[in-house]
Design an enzyme around this catalytic site. Sequence first.
Site, short mmCIF file in Angstrom:
data_model
loop_
_atom_site.label_atom_id
_atom_site.label_comp_id
_atom_site.label_asym_id
_atom_site.label_seq_id
_atom_site.Cartn_x
_atom_site.Cartn_y
_atom_site.Cartn_z
N HIS A 225 0.72 -1.27 0.09
CA HIS A 225 0.02 0.00 0.09
C HIS A 225 0.77 1.18 -0.20
CE1 HIS A 225 -3.39 2.42 1.49
NE2 HIS A 225 -2.62 3.08 2.00
N GLU A 226 1.77 1.43 0.89
CA GLU A 226 2.55 2.52 1.04
C GLU A 226 3.66 2.66 -0.06
OE1 GLU A 226 2.01 4.72 3.23
OE2 GLU A 226 0.44 3.38 4.65
N HIS B 222 2.00 4.95 -2.74
CA HIS B 222 2.05 6.48 -2.22
C HIS B 222 3.26 6.74 -2.58
CE1 HIS B 222 -1.88 6.48 -0.59
NE2 HIS B 222 -1.52 5.83 0.51
#
Length: 434
Positions: free
Chosen positions: A24-25, A28
Amino acid sequence: MTTLMMILGIVVFAIGLLFSIAWHELGHLSTAKLFGIRVPQYMVGFGPTMWSRKKGETEYGVKAIPLGGYIRMIGMFPPGPDGRLEARSTSPWRGMIEDARAQSFEELQPGDENRLFYTRKPWKRVIVMFAGPFMNLILAVVIFLGVMMTFGVQTQTTTVGKVSDCVIQQSENRTRCEKGDQAAPAKAAGLKLGDKIVAFNGEPVKEWSTLQNDIRANPGKDVTLTVERGGERLDLNTHLIRNQVSKSDGNGGYVEGEYVYAGFLGFTPASGIVQQSFGQSVDRMGDMMENGVEALIALPSKIPALWDAAFGDGPREDDSPMGVVGAARVGGEVLTLDIPPENQIAMMLFLVAGFNLSLFLFNMLPLLPLDGGHIAGALWESLRRNVAKVFRRPDPGPFDVAKLMPVAYVVAGIFICFTLLVLVADVVNPVRIS
């Protein structure tokens, strides 16, 4: 041995959880760097740092509590109206805003003026914030499709698992025949345990949902069933009757507590692991997405039952909200089940995929501090600026998301309370699959 397998299952799920957070990170991080935003930190977990290493301008690390993660971007919020960080206010709400604004600038270095998050165009900020949840969605889709198309899923088939002796209305909630009950059409036609129904009135059927719909759509009609029995194909003639049955959900399942009158044959389909085609897998994924959205909307209504399960004598429902601890426990139970290893692997993968799908849906809520809140802020800014351009008004400038921080703290507080409630329920009255 059971305890060892339970621990191993929890460890395997924890590894899947950490990978999902890191994945997920990474969404980003990669898009932030793509658009030139400086990212001082990329961390998996919260709390004390267990390990870290700095590469280039970013510190990569793992923290002690694996309940989330974050990347730190410079300039998440714009400065105050005067172009500077505002002085500390005595107002608690204003203090929250100023604290958030100060934190977004605390690691500002010379040369960062053009590398701030808020200075990027709204569409770029939307991409950066959407990339994290989107990575979870990609992972969920890949796992779900991979398992369904290669291993298969437990599903009802067109093979006969049980033949009813008589006709009973579903709402009567009884299984034994009584004097005067009519013989079930399946019994009268000679349908037997293990028969595989391959055609209905000459039309091939491969899925239970199709066969179910065909049966229900023909009350009071004479039909021909083609079955495979002992390597041979037989045609069985029968007369479908009109009977009260559970309402179908359209996919072979039933709507609990709701009944309709429809065609009735009188047999129970056997379940088995069936490989799915790409189209079938996509349809199932669509159903999962729809169910996930419905579950998210229904979440507040489940809190009273969850409270009763945690602090009262209420049962823990199968569809009760479950946290990381509960999911890890289920992961442990998977490896203790007396089923083939490939079934255990498939169930574990489904568990991790379901977790990623939940992460995507939850993070897309348009509320700070969730990713969806920042996305909503960027979209609102874009709308304001475009409206101003159309009406030839002055550019209103960046939308100050920091002003929504009081709301973010309230949302975070509610989420923390809910997380603690789920944690207690997961410990004292867990969801079990065995």
